[in-house]
Write a protein that holds these residues in place. Structure first.
Motif, short mmCIF file in Angstrom:
data_model
loop_
_atom_site.label_atom_id
_atom_site.label_comp_id
_atom_site.label_asym_id
_atom_site.label_seq_id
_atom_site.Cartn_x
_atom_site.Cartn_y
_atom_site.Cartn_z
N ILE A 423 0.87 -1.19 0.00
CA ILE A 423 0.00 0.00 0.00
C ILE A 423 0.90 1.23 0.00
O ILE A 423 1.72 1.41 0.91
CB ILE A 423 -0.93 0.01 1.21
CG1 ILE A 423 -1.82 -1.25 1.20
CG2 ILE A 423 -1.78 1.27 1.23
CD1 ILE A 423 -2.70 -1.38 2.43
N MET A 424 0.76 2.05 -1.01
CA MET A 424 1.55 3.27 -1.13
C MET A 424 0.84 4.41 -0.40
O MET A 424 -0.33 4.68 -0.62
CB MET A 424 1.76 3.63 -2.59
CG MET A 424 2.27 2.47 -3.45
SD MET A 424 3.88 1.85 -2.90
CE MET A 424 4.89 3.27 -3.28
N GLN A 425 1.53 5.11 0.49
CA GLN A 425 0.93 6.21 1.25
C GLN A 425 0.77 7.49 0.42
O GLN A 425 -0.14 8.27 0.65
CB GLN A 425 1.80 6.50 2.49
CG GLN A 425 1.86 5.36 3.48
CD GLN A 425 0.51 5.09 4.13
OE1 GLN A 425 -0.33 5.99 4.26
NE2 GLN A 425 0.30 3.84 4.53
N THR A 426 1.62 7.75 -0.51
CA THR A 426 1.54 8.94 -1.37
C THR A 426 1.30 8.51 -2.80
O THR A 426 1.75 7.43 -3.22
CB THR A 426 2.84 9.73 -1.29
OG1 THR A 426 3.94 8.89 -1.69
CG2 THR A 426 3.11 10.23 0.13
#
Length: 441
Positions: A423-426
């Motif tokens: 899961i990429m935060q940005t």
């Protein structure tokens, strides 16, 4: 040895040579030498005539290796056998004629007969070099006795001596000591091996006790033979205290490991912690014990390698004896299934599949437990018993895993593989590199 003694010895040798030359100058003695030569030629002819039939009869001997060795030893000396026989016939004819005894024929007959008996008798010693040495020494002493030179030679050797303190060491004493020790040690070794073989075949004794009794018998017989042989030649055993003190100093400085391994071997045999046939693990070594020795333990691994492990390692290190008090060994096999599976069904399938493996002891029961919720699977452990750890542990684990695989395939139970979710935060822009469009004219 002073010049006067040397002159005495040389004078005795000169007198003996003069008497020998005068002996052979007589015509009757030359006739006896001729009779000896004729007997030798007849023996050569008889050996050639009987070689084939004797070898044919010897090949028919089956199942008696000891008798075959004696027959083979006699066959190789058939010329000497016929020579002794013809000399004996010549002596009978000489006696029947009523004349004086033929000394030359008698001496040669006794020398040949003594060599024949000693050479054939020494074949009981399997070591060829030792057998030849025994033959040479025994026949030399017999020849000196027949020629009546044994006592004069013993007298000369007894006079040839050196003084060490208050002790007098002669050449005769040294020779007698060496011969007596050699004979005593050979007899002790032979009797010890025979008694050890009888003990090892005893079914009433445990394997460890058989090894312990065999070693004590061999060591005890050797010590007794040393004491008896030294006492028989007149060596004062109390004089060995200095030697024993020197041995003690040597043990303290340079032979600690040797003595430690020897004492450790006695402890192992006494407490019966391991015995031949046990399956053990010591460090990275896994195998079964083939033999217990005075200094080391022979361990054979599954790949055929034989490790000679010092006895001290079995005393000071942690040893796993898989068959010390019970031949049954429990083994754990871990596995996992997907989260879509029913755990109750998986446990039943796993226990049923494990029982189908031949080496698994079914009557001891097979248990299967769920051990946790893993990252990708439901984790289980299945536990079962075997009674032959010496046949290997990795192979039975592999057989159980294959049985589980086949059973899960039939029941539709899936075995998951690890996966990861990222899961990429940005936000991240993903651009595809495309080739530039073609230029237009």
């Amino acid at each position: 040895m002073n010049s006067e003694r040397l002159w005495t010895i040389w004078h005795a040798i000169s007198v003996w040579l003069s008497e020998a030359l005068a002996f052979f100058y007589q015509p009757s003695q030359l006739a006896q030498l001729g009779a000896v030569v004729v007997c030798g030629l007849l023996a050569l002819g008889a050996n050639r005539a009987t070689r084939g039939p004797i070898e044919t009869q010897a090949r028919r001997i089956k199942g008696a290796p000891g008798l075959l060795r004696i027959v083979a030893a006699i066959r190789r000396r058939m010329t000497l056998v016929f020579f002794v026989f013809f000399l004996w016939m010549a002596r009978l004819l000489d006696t029947a004629a009523g004349g004086p005894e033929s000394r030359v024929v008698a001496v040669v007959f006794h020398l040949a007969l003594a060599y024949l008996v000693i050479a054939v008798g020494s074949r009981i010693v399997r070591n060829r070099l030792l057998s030849r040495l025994i033959t040479a020494v025994a026949w030399g002493m017999a020849a000196l006795s027949i020629l009546k030179l044994l006592d004069p030679l013993a007298d000369v050797l007894s006079r040839t001596a050196i003084d060490v303190g208050s002790s007098r060491i002669s050449a005769l004493l040294v020779i007698k000591t060496v011969l007596t020790l050699a004979i005593a040690l050979w007899f002790a070794s032979t009797i010890g091996n025979y008694l050890d073989g009888r003990v090892q075949r005893s079914q009433e004794l445990t394997p460890t006790l058989r090894v312990l009794i065999g070693k004590f018998l061999k060591i005890g017989l050797i010590l007794v033979s040393l004491a008896i042989s030294l006492a028989s030649v007149g060596v004062d055993l109390t004089a060995l205290t200095v030697l024993s003190g020197a041995i003690g100093v040597g043990l303290g400085f340079g032979l600690q490991k040797v003595v430690s391994n020897f004492i450790s071997g006695i402890i192992i045999l006494t407490d019966r912690s391991i015995k031949p046939g046990d399956t053990i693990s010591l460090g990275e070594t896994f195998g079964w014990i083939r033999e217990l020795r005075a200094r080391f333990v022979s361990v054979v691994t599954r790949d055929g390698r034989e490790y000679l492990i010092p006895n001290e390692d079995f005393i000071t290190n942690q040893v796993i004896n898989w068959s010390f008090s019970n031949e049954l060994v429990r083994i754990d096999v871990e596995f996992g299934v997907s989260y879509d599976s029913d755990p109750h069904q998986v446990i039943e399938i796993a226990k049923a599949a494990t029982v189908t493996v031949d080496r698994v002891v079914a009557h001891r029961g097979v248990v299967c437990w769920m051990t946790g919720f893993g990252a990708s699977s439901i984790d289980f452990v299945i536990r079962f018993w075997i009674r032959d750890p010496q046949a290997g542990l990795t192979n039975v684990r592999g057989q159980v895993l294959l049985a589980l695989w086949d059973a899960f395939k039939v029941a539709g139970v899936k075995i998951p593989f690890p996966h990861r979710e990222i899961i990429m935060q940005t936000p991240v822009d993903v651009r595809l590199d495309r080739a530039d469009p073609p230029k237009q004219d």
